[in-house]
Design an enzyme around this catalytic site. Structure first.
Site, PDB file in Angstrom:
ATOM      1  N   LYS A  80       0.853  -1.182   0.000  1.00 32.14           N
ATOM      2  CA  LYS A  80       0.000   0.000   0.000  1.00 32.14           C
ATOM      3  C   LYS A  80       0.892   1.236   0.000  1.00 32.14           C
ATOM      4  CE  LYS A  80      -3.848   2.057   2.656  1.00 32.14           C
ATOM      5  NZ  LYS A  80      -4.681   1.939   3.875  1.00 32.14           N
ATOM      6  N   SER A 155      -9.563   1.908   2.967  1.00 35.75           N
ATOM      7  CA  SER A 155      -8.712   2.627   2.057  1.00 35.75           C
ATOM      8  C   SER A 155      -7.678   1.757   1.346  1.00 35.75           C
ATOM      9  CB  SER A 155      -7.984   3.744   2.813  1.00 35.75           C
ATOM     10  OG  SER A 155      -7.136   3.202   3.816  1.00 35.75           O
ATOM     11  N   SER A 179      -9.594  -0.302   7.275  1.00 34.88           N
ATOM     12  CA  SER A 179      -9.049  -0.222   5.920  1.00 34.88           C
ATOM     13  C   SER A 179      -8.338  -1.461   5.407  1.00 34.88           C
ATOM     14  CB  SER A 179      -8.089   0.957   5.822  1.00 34.88           C
ATOM     15  OG  SER A 179      -8.820   2.128   5.606  1.00 34.88           O
TER      16      SER A 179
HETATM   17  N1  GLN Z   1     -12.783   4.443   6.335  1.00 33.78           N
HETATM   18  C1  GLN Z   1     -12.239   4.865   7.584  1.00 33.78           C
HETATM   19  C2  GLN Z   1     -11.786   6.305   7.468  1.00 33.78           C
HETATM   20  O1  GLN Z   1     -12.041   6.859   6.469  1.00 33.78           O
HETATM   21  C3  GLN Z   1     -11.098   3.969   7.978  1.00 33.78           C
HETATM   22  C4  GLN Z   1      -9.888   4.258   7.198  1.00 33.78           C
HETATM   23  C5  GLN Z   1      -8.722   3.439   7.601  1.00 33.78           C
HETATM   24  O2  GLN Z   1      -8.835   2.431   8.295  1.00 33.78           O
HETATM   25  N2  GLN Z   1      -7.558   3.911   7.224  1.00 33.78           N
HETATM   26  O3  GLN Z   1     -11.199   6.862   8.328  1.00 33.78           O
END
Ligand code: GLN
Length: 486
Positions: A80, A155, A179
């Site tokens: 990532k 994400s 994410s």
């Molecule tokens: N979707 C959540 C956010 O937008 C979690 C994102 C993540 O785990 N990095 O913060």
């Protein structure tokens, strides 16, 4: 024989490499070709590092020849784009870091390099890991290999889609509120968020430092154990990394789960849960019972506050962490008549809408007069959520729940409605607030043919419990064997 390496698991590919049936260089070349030919359809890679991958494959060959192979030697991975890689562009899915070349490796990258893994490149993500669909990436959204009109989740959507579409053998993602697990669930792969402090965050670009963890996205549960083994353990360079030795994560794979107490929190099966997801998860619970597990109903009474708590704490930490992008030290620098204008222009041009929204929300939550009402209150609720988990784990070894309230949604469906987007993480956020580990394992498909995941959560440092239960479930089902029509 030359066909089909890309669909192999880490363990099977490693066995072939060890037997000399194929060379690390051949495998890497095959993967690079596949990415070149097919990734245009999914947009999972932000940067493909052909030269770097080839050099690492050569190094892997040498390790194999010297008999110094590890379980990851010669295995092509995708990272990532939120963990820094020495000499290789790391963008965080943002315009502000679009040309940033880090001078050092994140701790996890250094470990994988030492283990002889091959980095194919850096994969797509929501900007600074803020989002649930990869639509917040400055490099365009990734698509779900099961249906390209749908998002892959986020994400770590690039990671999940690349693993599902065999554009890498496995990937590392990061999970602040879901994410790793949510995109794994939406793409039909395995995703493991370790205990906070289990894996070093050194070189992981910070979003919300008290919640962020790095973890594996893989085709199978065993691969998650292998990758976790390689990255887990204490790191003096991360003060929040736990000085606790990692157990052997493969040891309990294949051990039966007869008598294992599995808690089912009633708060995770209420309103808002898609009926097809509910049905798949309930069937998964039956499967676990069939394997001899004992299901018990438990309660996590503060669950209803998790999303609100998270969206105060995460944005507050983000507003502070993202203050470093000022156009002075690194990254994008816009023109301005004076220093203040350089700051303002750089940030206005460099950050996307969602990141700006969160910086503003977080700055507000931390500002004088509001701190007590928001940040402090949220910290107190966080302690209650943690206590809920402690009480639950006095009654059971692991918890079983849905991962996401719905299967993948359509591209564009939620982009204009941040609140609905935030609710995609309703079942994953609590584990981050509690600092506990969670895994997503494939458990079904919707009537449209989109994957559904089962989440298992465990107590602090309970990864081995999760892997044991997830492996038993995986071996008893064949959802992980289905391939997307890609
Ligand atoms: N979707 C959540 C956010 O937008 C979690 C994102 C993540 O785990 N990095 O913060």
């Amino acid at each position: 024989m030359r066909e089909g390496f890309h669909s192999l698991s880490i363990s099977r590919l490693a066995a072939r490499l060890a037997r000399g049936e194929v060379s690390a260089v051949e495998v890497t070349e095959a993967m690079l070709t596949r990415i070149k030919e097919r990734d245009g359809e999914l947009n999972t890679y932000i940067t493909v590092d052909e030269a770097g991958a080839r050099a690492m494959a050569q190094e892997a060959e040498a390790m194999l020849a010297r008999g110094e192979a590890t379980p990851l030697t010669g295995i092509p991975l995708a990272l990532k784009d939120v963990m820094v890689t020495r000499g290789l562009r790391t963008t965080c899915g943002s315009r502000i870091l679009a040309n940033f070349i880090p001078p050092y490796d994140a701790a996890v990258c250094a470990r994988l390099r030492q283990a002889g893994a091959v980095f194919l490149g850096k994969v797509n993500m929501d900007e600074f890991a803020m989002g649930s669909s990869t639509e917040n990436s400055a490099f365009g959204p990734s698509r779900n290999p099961w249906n390209r009109d749908y998002i892959p989740g986020g994400s770590s959507g690039g990671s999940a889609a690349a693993v599902a579409a065999d554009l890498c053998i496995a990937s590392l993602g990061s999970d602040t509120g879901g994410s790793i697990r949510q995109p794994a669930s939406l793409c039909g792969v395995v995703g493991l968020k370790p205990t906070y402090g289990r894996v070093s965050r050194y070189g992981l670009v910070a979003y919300a430092s008290s919640l962020d963890q790095i973890g594996p996205l893989t085709k199978e549960v065993r691969d998650a154990a292998i990758l976790l083994q390689a990255i887990a353990g204490h790191d003096p360079k991360d003060s929040t990394s736990a000085p606790v030795p990692a157990p052997d994560y493969q040891e309990r794979l294949g051990r039966e789960i007869k008598g294992m107490k599995i808690g089912v929190p009633r708060e995770f099966f209420g309103a808002g849960l898609d009926p097809e997801v509910a049905a798949a998860v309930k069937e998964a619970l039956q499967t676990l019972t069939g394997l001899g597990a004992e299901l018990i109903e438990v309660s996590l009474p503060h669950t209803e506050y998790a999303v609100a708590t998270y969206y105060v704490l995460a944005v507050a930490e983000a507003s502070s962490n993202l203050a470093r992008y000022d156009g002075v030290k690194y990254g994008l620098r816009a023109d301005g008549k004076n220093l203040l204008e350089v700051y303002a222009q750089t940030r206005a041009q460099g950050f996307g809408a969602e990141v700006r929204r969160r910086i503003m929300l977080g700055t507000y939550a931390l500002s004088a007069g509001y701190y007590e009402a928001y940040y402090k209150k949220a910290s107190q609720v966080r302690a209650l959520i943690r206590r809920d988990f402690e009480a639950a784990f006095r009654q059971c070894r692991v918890l079983a729940t849905p991962v996401a309230p719905t299967p993948a949604f359509r591209l564009g469906e939620k982009v204009d409605d941040p609140l609905t987007m935030y609710l995609s993480d309703i079942f994953t956020i609590s584990a981050n607030l509690g600092g506990i580990p969670g895994i997503s394992v494939p458990c079904g498909f919707s009537s449209r043919g989109l994957p559904i995941g089962l989440q298992l959560m465990g107590p602090v440092f309970g990864e081995a419990d999760l892997l044991q239960a997830a492996y038993a479930f995986e071996q008893a089902t064949d959802f992980h064997r289905r391939k997307p029509p890609f």
